[in-house]
Design an enzyme around this catalytic site. Structure first.
Site, PDB file in Angstrom:
ATOM      1  N   CYS A 150       6.987  13.118 -40.800  1.00 62.49           N
ATOM      2  CA  CYS A 150       6.043  12.446 -40.348  1.00 62.49           C
ATOM      3  C   CYS A 150       4.973  12.537 -41.199  1.00 62.49           C
ATOM      4  O   CYS A 150       4.305  13.573 -41.482  1.00 62.49           O
ATOM      5  CB  CYS A 150       5.690  13.024 -38.932  1.00 62.49           C
ATOM      6  SG  CYS A 150       4.317  12.159 -38.380  1.00 62.49           S
ATOM      7  N   CYS A 153       1.369  13.212 -39.752  1.00 63.86           N
ATOM      8  CA  CYS A 153       1.018  14.473 -39.210  1.00 63.86           C
ATOM      9  C   CYS A 153       1.080  15.527 -40.564  1.00 63.86           C
ATOM     10  O   CYS A 153      -0.086  16.374 -40.186  1.00 63.86           O
ATOM     11  CB  CYS A 153       2.324  14.996 -38.512  1.00 63.86           C
ATOM     12  SG  CYS A 153       3.170  13.848 -37.473  1.00 63.86           S
ATOM     13  N   ASP A 154       1.641  15.402 -41.530  1.00 62.16           N
ATOM     14  CA  ASP A 154       1.851  16.336 -42.268  1.00 62.16           C
ATOM     15  C   ASP A 154       1.122  16.148 -43.962  1.00 62.16           C
ATOM     16  O   ASP A 154       1.062  17.034 -44.583  1.00 62.16           O
ATOM     17  CB  ASP A 154       3.118  16.851 -42.553  1.00 62.16           C
ATOM     18  CG  ASP A 154       3.920  17.590 -41.336  1.00 62.16           C
ATOM     19  OD1 ASP A 154       2.881  17.888 -40.144  1.00 62.16           O
ATOM     20  OD2 ASP A 154       5.175  17.371 -40.966  1.00 62.16           O
TER      21      ASP A 154
END
Ligand code: NAP
Length: 320
Positions: A150, A153-154
């Protein structure tokens, strides 16, 4: 007892919950991870009719609020089995006390990973799909230590670093574009010359001067002691191995379903998707399926939402 248990609170599951509630029945969604499913990680949605532009998070929260304000419940539990009430003795199970005296052939019991048992008159499977893993050595061990599924997200953890994205679909292209906001350099490793992702995304990627394509190549190895330090790629044509120093690898090679636990009540195709008819009926009367987890040609937000509506109305008609 609940009228309809919906397994999954992604776009299909929450759309189903909205339709169940509006049909005057009660819906409970069981969600193993996050409300919104995969779409929650999408930075921009531009193809949902009637909404020019929104983020996956905003869209998911809107769906959640709409469903819960109509009276649907969301319970954070992973469903691991669907059985008919005839298969499970309701005696000594307090949460099943209200099914005593009912026709067990018309009630389903959904069991969760934590051991909860919940009864419903109909069930909609809306489990979506999960990220496909490469299946190479050390992949699982390095998740959170450089390996990610992701980018939204990261990505911010890799500010100023060199990273790689693996895949040739829209997710990989959008991830690569997103990562150029943070990273020094982004490699796109793809197993073919041609891309599955939309030309618009590919054009945008080609305009970036800090993206390098590594085509006709697969990721065959991961290096690094405590965290990822390099990926090893193999050229499909020359068989040549290349070590690319990166601290992040974003794997975006598509999704696969997670329906194996429901093979007793629903027929699965060779890839594990649930076979159903136009009304989202599975092989078991009273069990329906909606969204990306079912066999279909197009897996989009719009098709997930429309499946949710169809399955919910079919479930409500079944209950009567
Ligand atoms: P996808 O379209 O299925 O693409 C997966 C990519 O990974 C393909 O390029 C495939 O290569 C490659 N791949 C698959 N298995 C592999 C393996 N074992 N090793 C190496 N490479 C592998 O998946 P996606 O990009 O996640 O997209 C899923 C769906 O969501 C699509 O319908 C997509 O259009 C949609 N989506 C839409 C948007 C948007 O509209 N903004 C954004 C993201 C996703 P091959 O091409 O060689 O098969």
């Amino acid at each position: 007892m609940t009228d309809v248990i919906i397994i999954g609170a992604g776009p299909a599951g929450l759309s189903a919950a909205i339709y169940v509630q509006r049909a005057g029945k009660h819906a409970v969604c069981l969600e193993a991870l996050t409300v919104g499913g995969q779409i929650v990680n999408t930075p921009e949605i531009e193809n949902y009719p009637g909404i020019k532009k929104t983020s996956g998070f905003e869209f998911s929260m809107g769906l959640y609020e709409q469903a819960t304000e109509l009276g649907a419940e969301v319970i954070y539990e992973k469903a691991v089995r669907i059985a008919s009430a005839g298969e499970i003795s309701a005696e000594n199970i307090p949460e099943l006390s209200d099914i005593q005296g009912e026709d067990p052939g018309k009630i389903f019991i959904v069991e969760t990973e934590s051991g909860k048992k919940m009864a419903a008159r109909a069930v909609i499977i809306a489990t979506g799909a999960k990220n496909r893993h490469l299946g190479i050595d050390r992949e699982e061990e390095l998740i959170g230590k450089g390996v990610s599924y992701c980018a939204t997200c990261d990505g911010a953890f890799f500010k100023g670093k060199d990273v790689a994205v693996n895949g040739g679909g829209n997710t990989a292209l959008e991830d690569a574009l997103f990562l150029t906001n943070y990273c020094n350099k982004v490699y796109i490793i793809h197993r073919r010359e041609g891309f599955r992702g939309e030309p618009k995304n590919l054009e945008a990627v080609k305009k970036k001067d800090n993206i390098e394509f590594v085509l006709n190549s697969t990721v065959v190895g991961l290096k690094g002691e405590k965290s990822l330090e390099a990926v090893i790629t193999k050229d499909k044509n020359t068989e040549e191995l290349r070590e690319i120093p990166v601290s992040g690898l974003f794997i975006a090679i598509g999704q696969e379903p997670d329906n194996a636990a429901f093979g007793n009540v629903a027929e699965l195709d060779g890839a594990g998707y649930v076979n159903a008819d136009e009304s989202c009926n599975t092989k078991t009367p009273g069990i329906f399926v909606a969204g990306d987890c079912r066999t279909k040609q197009v897996r989009q937000l719009t098709t997930a939402a429309s499946d949710g509506a169809v399955a919910a109305l079919a479930a409500c008609a079944y209950i009567g």
